[in-house]
Design a protein around this motif. Structure first.
Motif, short mmCIF file in Angstrom:
data_model
loop_
_atom_site.label_atom_id
_atom_site.label_comp_id
_atom_site.label_asym_id
_atom_site.label_seq_id
_atom_site.Cartn_x
_atom_site.Cartn_y
_atom_site.Cartn_z
N GLY A 37 0.81 -1.22 0.00
CA GLY A 37 0.00 0.00 0.00
C GLY A 37 0.84 1.26 0.00
N ALA A 38 1.94 1.25 0.76
CA ALA A 38 2.81 2.44 0.83
C ALA A 38 3.50 2.70 -0.50
CB ALA A 38 3.85 2.25 1.93
N ILE A 39 3.77 1.64 -1.25
CA ILE A 39 4.42 1.80 -2.55
C ILE A 39 3.44 2.33 -3.59
CG2 ILE A 39 5.48 0.55 -4.48
CD1 ILE A 39 6.73 -1.32 -2.39
N VAL A 40 2.22 1.80 -3.57
CA VAL A 40 1.24 2.12 -4.61
C VAL A 40 0.47 3.40 -4.32
CG1 VAL A 40 -0.83 1.27 -5.78
CG2 VAL A 40 1.02 -0.30 -5.23
N TYR A 41 0.17 3.65 -3.04
CA TYR A 41 -0.72 4.76 -2.68
C TYR A 41 -0.01 5.86 -1.88
CZ TYR A 41 -4.75 2.21 -4.38
OH TYR A 41 -5.64 1.57 -5.20
N GLN A 42 -0.56 7.06 -2.04
CA GLN A 42 -0.07 8.23 -1.31
C GLN A 42 -1.27 8.91 -0.65
OE1 GLN A 42 3.12 9.66 -1.07
NE2 GLN A 42 2.22 11.17 0.31
N PRO A 43 -1.20 9.19 0.65
CA PRO A 43 -2.32 9.90 1.29
C PRO A 43 -2.22 11.40 1.05
CG PRO A 43 -0.65 9.34 2.92
CD PRO A 43 -0.18 8.76 1.62
N TYR A 44 -3.36 12.03 0.89
CA TYR A 44 -3.43 13.48 0.73
C TYR A 44 -4.57 14.02 1.57
CZ TYR A 44 -0.44 13.15 -3.45
OH TYR A 44 0.59 12.91 -4.32
N THR A 45 -4.42 15.21 2.07
CA THR A 45 -5.50 15.91 2.74
C THR A 45 -6.04 16.98 1.80
OG1 THR A 45 -4.55 15.53 4.92
CG2 THR A 45 -6.18 17.28 4.74
N VAL A 46 -7.33 16.95 1.53
CA VAL A 46 -7.95 17.88 0.59
C VAL A 46 -8.19 19.21 1.31
CG1 VAL A 46 -9.92 18.29 -0.92
CG2 VAL A 46 -8.99 15.98 -0.66
N PRO A 47 -7.62 20.31 0.80
CA PRO A 47 -7.69 21.57 1.53
C PRO A 47 -8.98 22.37 1.36
CG PRO A 47 -6.36 21.85 -0.43
CD PRO A 47 -6.74 20.40 -0.38
N THR A 48 -9.75 22.12 0.29
CA THR A 48 -10.95 22.93 0.02
C THR A 48 -12.17 22.04 -0.18
OG1 THR A 48 -10.75 22.93 -2.40
CG2 THR A 48 -9.43 24.56 -1.18
N ASP A 49 -13.34 22.68 -0.30
CA ASP A 49 -14.58 21.94 -0.52
C ASP A 49 -14.99 21.95 -1.99
OD1 ASP A 49 -15.31 24.56 -0.80
OD2 ASP A 49 -16.88 24.54 0.73
N SER A 50 -14.05 22.16 -2.90
CA SER A 50 -14.38 22.23 -4.32
C SER A 50 -14.82 20.89 -4.91
CB SER A 50 -13.19 22.77 -5.12
OG SER A 50 -12.11 21.86 -5.09
N MET A 51 -14.58 19.79 -4.17
CA MET A 51 -15.01 18.48 -4.65
C MET A 51 -16.20 17.94 -3.88
SD MET A 51 -13.52 17.32 -7.34
CE MET A 51 -13.93 15.58 -7.20
N THR A 52 -16.87 18.80 -3.12
CA THR A 52 -18.07 18.40 -2.39
C THR A 52 -19.18 18.03 -3.38
OG1 THR A 52 -17.49 19.97 -0.64
CG2 THR A 52 -19.75 19.20 -0.69
N PRO A 53 -19.97 16.99 -3.10
CA PRO A 53 -20.00 16.15 -1.90
C PRO A 53 -19.12 14.90 -1.99
CG PRO A 53 -21.87 15.63 -3.26
CD PRO A 53 -21.12 16.71 -3.99
N THR A 54 -18.43 14.71 -3.12
CA THR A 54 -17.59 13.52 -3.26
C THR A 54 -16.49 13.49 -2.22
OG1 THR A 54 -18.00 13.59 -5.66
CG2 THR A 54 -16.20 12.18 -4.90
N ILE A 55 -15.83 14.63 -2.05
CA ILE A 55 -14.74 14.76 -1.08
C ILE A 55 -14.90 16.11 -0.39
CG2 ILE A 55 -12.25 14.75 -0.72
CD1 ILE A 55 -11.99 13.35 -3.46
N GLY A 56 -14.89 16.12 0.92
CA GLY A 56 -15.05 17.36 1.66
C GLY A 56 -13.72 17.98 2.07
#
Length: 246
Positions: A37-56
């Motif tokens: 998982g660490a090799i394939v994926y990277q975690p990110y924190t989304v700073p804005t609500d521009s992708m609401t409601p899919t991602i807050g």
């Protein structure tokens, strides 16, 4: 030594061996899953609500590291572009090189004249606020929009740029597969783009990675629990003493 006792000890040794194998295999799966998982994926924190409601705003997402050449319409991507603030941003790809993108026809986004069903948009989306004039995406570039169309700083805001608001494929760092926190799970398939040439992307191996980690944890716990359970089962049972008559 009685035959029964020898049989019991043989079963005990076999059980201990199987228990050790289960723990060892569980450790391999558990740790291997995390490394994978660490090799394939990277975690990110989304700073804005521009992708609401899919991602807050503030949501923690897991994004698969991919090459920009693998991006397809409907993908939610993490990218970094100097003219957009030179910081990691998360948007949805609605057009690729050569596509004619416009909004709106009967309240819907169109790509190459085809109206796109976008069930991931907020229920109260006002199509007229998007106001995307018909534009052709330059080759090797991507047209990106936020799911919160009324307040997203996306390609529609950058239409006046020389590249028609598009971003080069090389700016893409990863493709979002799931929202890890809060635990909303895998993103829904962007089915509205399926019939366009090239189709849509298949999800990454996140489900398989999670299943590997869980299977490893179960094996470790089961193997570790065998010893105490078997030892308790082998204890001789003492018969309760009978009452002595008066």
């Amino acid at each position: 030594m009685s035959r029964t006792r020898r049989t019991g000890e043989g079963r005990g040794r076999a059980g201990s061996m199987l228990s050790g194998i289960a723990v060892a295999l569980g450790c391999v799966l558990f740790l291997g899953g995390f490394v994978w998982g660490a090799i394939v994926y990277q975690p990110y924190t989304v700073p804005t609500d521009s992708m609401t409601p899919t991602i807050g705003a503030g949501d923690r997402v897991l994004a698969q590291r991919i090459d920009g050449s693998d991006v397809k319409r409907g993908d939610v991507v993490v990218f970094q572009e100097a003219t957009w603030g030179d910081m990691p941003m998360v948007k949805r790809v609605v057009g690729i090189g050569g596509d004619r993108v416009a909004c709106c026809t009967d309240g819907q986004l169109t790509v190459n004249g085809k109206k796109i069903e976008e069930p991931y948009l907020p229920a109260d989306t006002n199509a007229s606020l998007t106001g995307i004039k018909s534009t052709t995406v330059p080759e090797g570039r991507l047209f990106l929009l936020g799911d919160e169309r009324s307040g997203s700083l996306d390609s529609s805001v950058h239409l006046g740029d020389a590249d028609h608001g598009s971003v080069e494929r090389g700016a893409v760092r990863a493709r979002v597969d799931a929202v890890a926190w809060p635990m909303d799970g895998m993103l829904a398939k962007p089915t509205g783009f399926e019939e366009l040439p090239g189709g849509i992307s298949r999800p990454g191996p996140l489900r398989l990675i999670v299943a590997t980690v869980i299977a490893g944890a179960v094996l470790v716990l089961a193997g570790a629990a065998y010893g105490p359970i078997a030892k308790r089962a082998r204890r001789p049972r003492t018969r309760a003493s009978e009452p002595v008559g008066v």
